[in-house]
Design a protein around this motif. Structure first.
Motif, mmCIF file in Angstrom:
data_model
loop_
_atom_site.group_PDB
_atom_site.id
_atom_site.type_symbol
_atom_site.label_atom_id
_atom_site.label_comp_id
_atom_site.label_asym_id
_atom_site.label_seq_id
_atom_site.Cartn_x
_atom_site.Cartn_y
_atom_site.Cartn_z
ATOM 1 N N GLU A 150 0.807 -1.215 0.000
ATOM 2 C CA GLU A 150 0.000 0.000 0.000
ATOM 3 C C GLU A 150 0.843 1.269 0.000
ATOM 4 N N ARG A 151 2.161 1.128 0.206
ATOM 5 C CA ARG A 151 3.060 2.283 0.164
ATOM 6 C C ARG A 151 3.922 2.304 -1.092
ATOM 7 N N GLN A 152 3.746 1.337 -1.959
ATOM 8 C CA GLN A 152 4.672 1.221 -3.078
ATOM 9 C C GLN A 152 4.464 2.283 -4.149
ATOM 10 N N VAL A 153 3.223 2.714 -4.391
ATOM 11 C CA VAL A 153 3.024 3.788 -5.357
ATOM 12 C C VAL A 153 3.793 5.030 -4.917
ATOM 13 N N MET A 154 3.736 5.354 -3.634
ATOM 14 C CA MET A 154 4.440 6.521 -3.125
ATOM 15 C C MET A 154 5.950 6.334 -3.201
ATOM 16 N N ILE A 155 6.463 5.188 -2.796
ATOM 17 C CA ILE A 155 7.909 5.001 -2.793
ATOM 18 C C ILE A 155 8.456 4.964 -4.213
ATOM 19 N N PHE A 156 7.677 4.400 -5.144
ATOM 20 C CA PHE A 156 8.159 4.384 -6.526
ATOM 21 C C PHE A 156 8.014 5.746 -7.198
ATOM 22 N N ALA A 157 7.098 6.575 -6.709
ATOM 23 C CA ALA A 157 7.097 7.969 -7.152
ATOM 24 C C ALA A 157 8.384 8.653 -6.705
ATOM 25 N N MET A 158 8.876 8.294 -5.523
ATOM 26 C CA MET A 158 10.158 8.821 -5.058
ATOM 27 C C MET A 158 11.306 8.309 -5.926
ATOM 28 N N VAL A 159 11.225 7.052 -6.343
ATOM 29 C CA VAL A 159 12.239 6.510 -7.251
ATOM 30 C C VAL A 159 12.265 7.317 -8.544
ATOM 31 N N ARG A 160 11.077 7.590 -9.083
ATOM 32 C CA ARG A 160 11.008 8.365 -10.317
ATOM 33 C C ARG A 160 11.541 9.786 -10.107
ATOM 34 N N LYS A 296 -0.089 10.798 -3.423
ATOM 35 C CA LYS A 296 -0.850 10.696 -2.182
ATOM 36 C C LYS A 296 -2.304 10.308 -2.457
ATOM 37 N N VAL A 297 -2.809 10.701 -3.620
ATOM 38 C CA VAL A 297 -4.172 10.342 -4.016
ATOM 39 C C VAL A 297 -4.188 9.019 -4.763
ATOM 40 N N VAL A 298 -3.279 8.861 -5.730
ATOM 41 C CA VAL A 298 -3.293 7.691 -6.597
ATOM 42 C C VAL A 298 -2.997 6.408 -5.827
ATOM 43 N N GLN A 299 -2.242 6.484 -4.725
ATOM 44 C CA GLN A 299 -1.908 5.282 -3.969
ATOM 45 C C GLN A 299 -3.146 4.584 -3.418
ATOM 46 N N ARG A 300 -4.278 5.287 -3.351
ATOM 47 C CA ARG A 300 -5.524 4.696 -2.871
ATOM 48 C C ARG A 300 -6.303 4.015 -3.982
ATOM 49 N N TRP A 301 -5.886 4.202 -5.221
ATOM 50 C CA TRP A 301 -6.608 3.648 -6.358
ATOM 51 C C TRP A 301 -6.195 2.191 -6.600
ATOM 52 N N PRO A 346 4.236 5.587 -11.904
ATOM 53 C CA PRO A 346 4.767 4.834 -10.758
ATOM 54 C C PRO A 346 4.153 3.445 -10.627
ATOM 55 N N THR A 347 2.883 3.312 -10.969
ATOM 56 C CA THR A 347 2.234 2.000 -10.935
ATOM 57 C C THR A 347 2.577 1.183 -12.161
ATOM 58 N N LEU A 348 2.532 1.816 -13.342
ATOM 59 C CA LEU A 348 2.771 1.112 -14.596
ATOM 60 C C LEU A 348 4.166 0.512 -14.663
ATOM 61 N N PHE A 349 5.175 1.271 -14.293
ATOM 62 C CA PHE A 349 6.555 0.834 -14.478
ATOM 63 C C PHE A 349 7.147 0.111 -13.275
ATOM 64 N N PHE A 350 6.585 0.313 -12.094
ATOM 65 C CA PHE A 350 7.216 -0.233 -10.910
ATOM 66 C C PHE A 350 6.265 -1.070 -10.060
ATOM 67 N N ALA A 351 5.251 -0.426 -9.495
ATOM 68 C CA ALA A 351 4.455 -1.072 -8.451
ATOM 69 C C ALA A 351 3.710 -2.293 -8.957
#
Length: 449
Positions: A150-160, A296-301, A346-351
């Motif tokens: 549930e935190r991966q979208v955010m952490i991978f946004a940080m990677v990007r 912060k919003v997309v991680q809930r999707w 962040p979701t497409l390429f990583f999470a």
């Protein structure tokens, strides 16, 4: 329960996922994850060779064609490298994969400076390019193991963010080094790679990836699934993931047009190169400043919605370049496809690729997605310029059609997350107490399949 055609089981009986803000995710992430983000930024900051490959080869006396071939060989090497890196990550673990490939690349690439034979230079560039990018699936695999889903979208946004900051600054630093010596490009990139490898060696956990205690659906008691032999054939047998890879490929083909075909459009409109540079700068500024906030919003999707939104907005944005509104069309189109990048990538390429398959195949799933992205960005410029020369602005309408194909493939290929009866995840304000619960446990939640 997970859908019956999913290759990995999802535990939906555990505690509800807690989505937290940027500061909390960063603060409560393990030191090894933070080191991977810092190492990625340093590595991209020192990524000079690909950017200056053509100029370097021509200043050494090679022809423009030979320089272009060398750049193509480097690109082909990176595609093969991520496939190999995914295989190595599953076999020997992410830590050893990251260290061995980065150190080998750092030792090999500077040898180009001392080679006179063109075939030998091509060989070193190809192998060096492969080694320099083989860490990517292993790095993503390591992060996905250490950060709850549930935190991966955010952490991978940080990677990007780390990637974009390093990539943005690299040409400026490289141009400064060239003023001193072309040799500094290779030695500088080797140094950056070695810094990354050293940081990884010191901070990353030594345990092998996918240890015996981490089992996929195929090994789960009572799952009824056939045991998969770890190989890329097992990835190819996952029909839904192949559709996701089609979405990845199609989206990358149209995404890369901003590099290859957009300059031709700007020139055709009678506008200056500065206008094109402004569009690129607009995209970079939006991604760097807005992606974490949007995450912060997309991680809930659900992952399916995030991916579809990303590829749809990318296709729509590119098609808007066909509008006869001059600079206004350029700005509107750039804003729309940049939003698609921010929302979905962040979701497409990583999470999603990190969670799409069973743990024992995580590296290969990531290697496959990385390679399809690389292939799309390799063939996209060729196809785009060819179609532009034949159809003009019709190329941009074609991007919209390809985007529709990507949306369809993503809808069919990305497995739904959760169930209709599952409660929505709880949210806590940034820095909320107790938000670190379950950190590093590998909880399968929002991004899990």
């Amino acid at each position: 329960m997970a859908s019956s055609d999913s290759p990995s089981a999802v535990d939906e009986t555990g505690p509800e996922p807690v989505h937290v803000g940027i500061k909390t995710v960063w603060r409560e992430s393990p030191a090894s994850v933070k080191s991977l983000l810092a190492g990625t930024a340093v590595n991209r900051l020192g990524g000079f060779i690909q950017v200056f490959m053509v100029l370097y080869m021509t200043q050494r006396g090679f022809t423009d064609t030979q320089a272009g071939i060398a750049l193509g060989v480097y690109g082909a090497g990176t595609v093969l490298g991520v496939l190999t890196g995914g295989w190595m990550s599953d076999r020997i673990g992410p830590r050893l994969t990251i260290m061995s490939t980065l150190v080998s690349s750092a030792l090999l690439l500077p040898s180009v400076l001392y080679l006179e034979s063109y075939p030998a230079i091509l060989a070193v560039i190809g192998v060096g390019g492969a080694l320099s990018q083989a860490y990517r699936p292993a790095s993503t695999s390591m992060i996905s193991q250490l950060i709850p889903a549930e935190r991966q979208v955010m952490i991978f946004a940080m990677v990007r963010l780390a990637i974009n900051l390093g990539t943005t600054a690299a040409p400026l630093l490289g141009a400064a080094l060239v003023q001193v010596s072309w040799d500094f490009l290779f030695w500088g990139e080797a140094l950056a790679i070695l810094v990354f490898a050293t940081v990884a060696g010191v901070t990353l956990p030594r345990a092998r990836a996918n240890a015996a205690g981490e089992k996929g659906a195929a090994d789960a008691p009572g799952s009824g699934a056939a045991v998969r032999k770890p190989s890329y054939l097992a990835v190819l047998a996952d029909g839904r993931y192949l559709l996701f890879l089609l979405a990845m490929f199609a989206s990358s083909v149209i995404y890369i047009q901003y590099v290859s075909t957009l300059p031709l459009t700007v020139k055709h409109l009678g506008l200056s190169t500065g206008v094109y540079a402004a569009m690129v700068a607009l995209n970079g500024a939006l991604v760097i400043t807005c992606e974490l906030l949007v995450a912060k919003v997309v991680q809930r999707w659900p992952a399916r919605i995030a991916v579809i939104a990303g590829v749809a907005l990318t296709g729509i944005g590119m098609s808007l370049y066909a509008l006869p509104w001059g600079i206004a069309a350029l700005v509107i189109a750039t804003l729309v496809w940049s939003l698609g990048e921010i929302v979905g990538y962040p979701t497409l390429f990583f999470a999603y690729p990190a969670q799409a398959g069973p743990p024992e195949l995580r590296g290969r799933y990531l290697g496959a997605s990385n390679s399809l992205y690389g292939l799309g960005t390799a063939v996209g410029p060729f196809l785009g310029v060819m179609l532009w020369n034949k159809f003009g602005d019709g190329l941009w309408l074609g991007c919209g059609a390809v985007g529709l194909l990507a949306v369809s493939a993503a809808w069919l290929g990305v497995r739904p997350t959760g169930t209709a009866g599952q409660k929505p995840p709880r949210t806590e304000p940034d820095g909320g107490a107790g938000s670190g619960e379950g950190l590093g446990t590998g909880t399968q939640a929002t991004v899990a399949t």
